[in-house]
Design a protein around this motif. Structure first.
Motif, PDB file in Angstrom:
ATOM      1  N   UNK A  16       0.840  -1.204   0.000  1.00 39.42           N
ATOM      2  CA  UNK A  16       0.000   0.000   0.000  1.00 39.42           C
ATOM      3  C   UNK A  16       0.872   1.250   0.000  1.00 39.42           C
ATOM      4  N   UNK A  17       0.733   2.040  -1.061  1.00 39.07           N
ATOM      5  CA  UNK A  17       1.549   3.234  -1.212  1.00 39.07           C
ATOM      6  C   UNK A  17       0.844   4.526  -0.887  1.00 39.07           C
ATOM      7  N   UNK A  18      -0.375   4.431  -0.339  1.00 41.76           N
ATOM      8  CA  UNK A  18      -1.131   5.630   0.001  1.00 41.76           C
ATOM      9  C   UNK A  18      -0.709   6.214   1.334  1.00 41.76           C
ATOM     10  N   UNK A  19      -1.585   7.093   1.889  1.00 46.78           N
ATOM     11  CA  UNK A  19      -1.223   7.813   3.109  1.00 46.78           C
ATOM     12  C   UNK A  19      -2.128   7.510   4.295  1.00 46.78           C
ATOM     13  N   UNK A  20      -3.415   7.293   4.036  1.00 51.07           N
ATOM     14  CA  UNK A  20      -4.394   7.228   5.127  1.00 51.07           C
ATOM     15  C   UNK A  20      -4.790   5.777   5.428  1.00 51.07           C
ATOM     16  N   UNK A  21      -4.795   5.424   6.716  1.00 52.66           N
ATOM     17  CA  UNK A  21      -5.206   4.089   7.144  1.00 52.66           C
ATOM     18  C   UNK A  21      -6.191   4.207   8.301  1.00 52.66           C
ATOM     19  N   UNK A  22      -7.336   3.568   8.150  1.00 54.94           N
ATOM     20  CA  UNK A  22      -8.321   3.464   9.230  1.00 54.94           C
ATOM     21  C   UNK A  22      -8.205   2.068   9.832  1.00 54.94           C
ATOM     22  N   UNK A  23      -7.948   1.993  11.129  1.00 51.56           N
ATOM     23  CA  UNK A  23      -7.853   0.713  11.834  1.00 51.56           C
ATOM     24  C   UNK A  23      -9.141   0.499  12.618  1.00 51.56           C
ATOM     25  N   UNK A  24      -9.769  -0.656  12.424  1.00 46.14           N
ATOM     26  CA  UNK A  24     -10.973  -1.009  13.180  1.00 46.14           C
ATOM     27  C   UNK A  24     -10.629  -2.182  14.084  1.00 46.14           C
ATOM     28  N   UNK A  25     -10.923  -2.031  15.372  1.00 47.68           N
ATOM     29  CA  UNK A  25     -10.611  -3.085  16.335  1.00 47.68           C
ATOM     30  C   UNK A  25     -11.690  -3.108  17.404  1.00 47.68           C
ATOM     31  N   UNK A  26     -11.569  -4.026  18.367  1.00 51.26           N
ATOM     32  CA  UNK A  26     -12.546  -4.029  19.463  1.00 51.26           C
ATOM     33  C   UNK A  26     -11.869  -3.644  20.776  1.00 51.26           C
ATOM     34  N   UNK A  27     -12.672  -3.454  21.800  1.00 53.64           N
ATOM     35  CA  UNK A  27     -12.165  -2.916  23.062  1.00 53.64           C
ATOM     36  C   UNK A  27     -11.123  -3.824  23.706  1.00 53.64           C
ATOM     37  N   UNK A  28     -11.291  -5.143  23.585  1.00 56.06           N
ATOM     38  CA  UNK A  28     -10.320  -6.058  24.186  1.00 56.06           C
ATOM     39  C   UNK A  28      -8.986  -6.026  23.452  1.00 56.06           C
ATOM     40  N   UNK A  29      -9.038  -6.153  22.127  1.00 61.31           N
ATOM     41  CA  UNK A  29      -7.816  -6.182  21.320  1.00 61.31           C
ATOM     42  C   UNK A  29      -7.109  -4.830  21.384  1.00 61.31           C
ATOM     43  N   UNK A  30      -7.891  -3.760  21.387  1.00 64.72           N
ATOM     44  CA  UNK A  30      -7.299  -2.416  21.436  1.00 64.72           C
ATOM     45  C   UNK A  30      -6.446  -2.217  22.681  1.00 64.72           C
TER      46      UNK A  30
END
Length: 353
Positions: free
Chosen positions: A33-47
């Motif tokens: 991935x050569x772009x700039x923006x990344x959205x990370x989705x996770x849950x409360x335990x893993x976070x």
């Protein structure tokens, strides 16, 4: 690093399996991935365990990163949570040239994958599965979905990730209950396709030996899923065999409001119940249900469920997305390591539960 390539007619993507992979995830994503923006989705335990580490790792590669956290548990795989996630992604300004990362177990992977497939008609995403169940099953093959009150995965899509990054070391932080939850799906692979895998699992002396050999187990399960998905991406034939135990299992999950049993526990009971009955009908080799029972007990998985209202379970099964008018496909075993699809009149399902 072990690599498996999923080769479809319209897409090819890798599954990377390596201990410690999460510590260099930014460099790995940089390769694809050569772009700039990344959205990370996770849950409360893993976070709470990996969220900051992954975000910092991505930022070290100069990515603009924002992490979105949903509540841990099956109830986050809902339309309401999905709608909220759409708003948050759009507020972050994601475009079709950006990347979404699913960091978590099966719920996060399914929710994030469906959001990625439908936001702006499709945004690329990658899977970083953190549970055994997600590593060997739900992160691979492109099935993404959310649940409805009427049943599991009733709104879904086929949408494949750009890559799957599997770090077996993250399993060390899993509570034993969720390690065993994943074993429900591992046992399924052995039961339907690989008697050697089944016997190996039965031979281990506890969780310590299991975890010592987990890399090979993950690789074996992913290889089986690769073979099945490449033959039947859209779940019209052989891929249905991956649903062994799931028709009854999904009904059990819903019956208890997704609170009493995990997915793997429900699948375990579904596998045993349908095999016990098919064996009694003379369809399945004698002794198969007993071996299933032994291996489920070994990994602290339930094999029978009490106080189940059969009529309510049948009503739930009637809503199953795999049904076709008044007929349905169920997955049975000839013997361990050899499954087949049986098309039955829906009214006959009562005989198998």
């Amino acid at each position: 690093m072990s690599n498996i390539m999923i080769n479809l007619s319209h897409k090819t993507y890798p599954i990377h399996i390596e201990r410690g992979l999460i510590d260099s995830i930014g460099k790995e994503i940089k390769k694809i991935y050569g772009g700039n923006k990344i959205a990370v989705v996770t849950d409360s335990n893993v976070n709470s365990i990996y969220g900051q580490k992954v975000e910092d790792n991505l930022k070290s590669e100069d990515y603009n990163v924002k992490t979105f956290v949903v509540e841990a548990g099956e109830k986050s795989k809902s339309v309401n949570v999905l709608l909220n996630l759409y708003d948050e992604l759009l507020d972050f300004g994601v475009t079709r040239g950006d990347l979404i990362v699913a960091l978590g177990g099966g719920v996060v992977g399914d929710l994030t994958g469906f959001a990625a497939s439908t936001t702006l008609r499709g945004i690329p995403f990658v899977q970083i599965p953190t549970s055994l169940l997600a590593q060997i099953d739900s992160s691979i093959g492109g099935k993404v979905a959310v649940d409805l009150p009427k049943g599991k995965n009733l709104i879904g899509n086929f949408y494949h990730p750009e890559a799957v990054f599997i770090d077996p070391n993250v399993l060390k932080t899993l509570h034993k209950k969720f390690l065993h939850d994943g074993m429900g799906e591992v046992i399924k692979y052995g039961a339907i396709k690989d008697r050697k895998l089944f016997d190996t699992l039965l031979s281990f002396n506890g969780d310590e030996e299991l975890l010592e050999n987990i890399d090979e187990i993950i690789y074996t399960c992913c290889s089986i899923k690769k073979e099945v998905v490449e033959k039947d991406e859209k779940d019209k034939g052989d891929r249905m065999m991956l649903n062994f135990g799931h028709t009854i299992g999904h009904a059990i999950e819903k019956y208890f409001g997704y609170e009493k049993y995990t997915h793997g526990e429900a699948v375990a009971m579904g596998m045993y119940k349908i095999t016990k009955n098919s064996e009694a009908m003379g369809i399945t080799e004698k002794g198969t249900a007993e071996l299933l029972k032994q291996i489920l007990i070994k990994y602290s998985l339930p094999f029978e469920v009490e106080a189940l209202d059969k009529s309510k379970v049948l009503n739930t099964i009637a809503m199953d997305k795999k049904n076709d008018r008044d007929r349905m496909n169920i997955i049975l075993l000839n013997k361990l390591g050899e499954a087949f699809i049986k098309n039955i009149d829906s009214k006959l399902m009562e005989n198998y539960i």
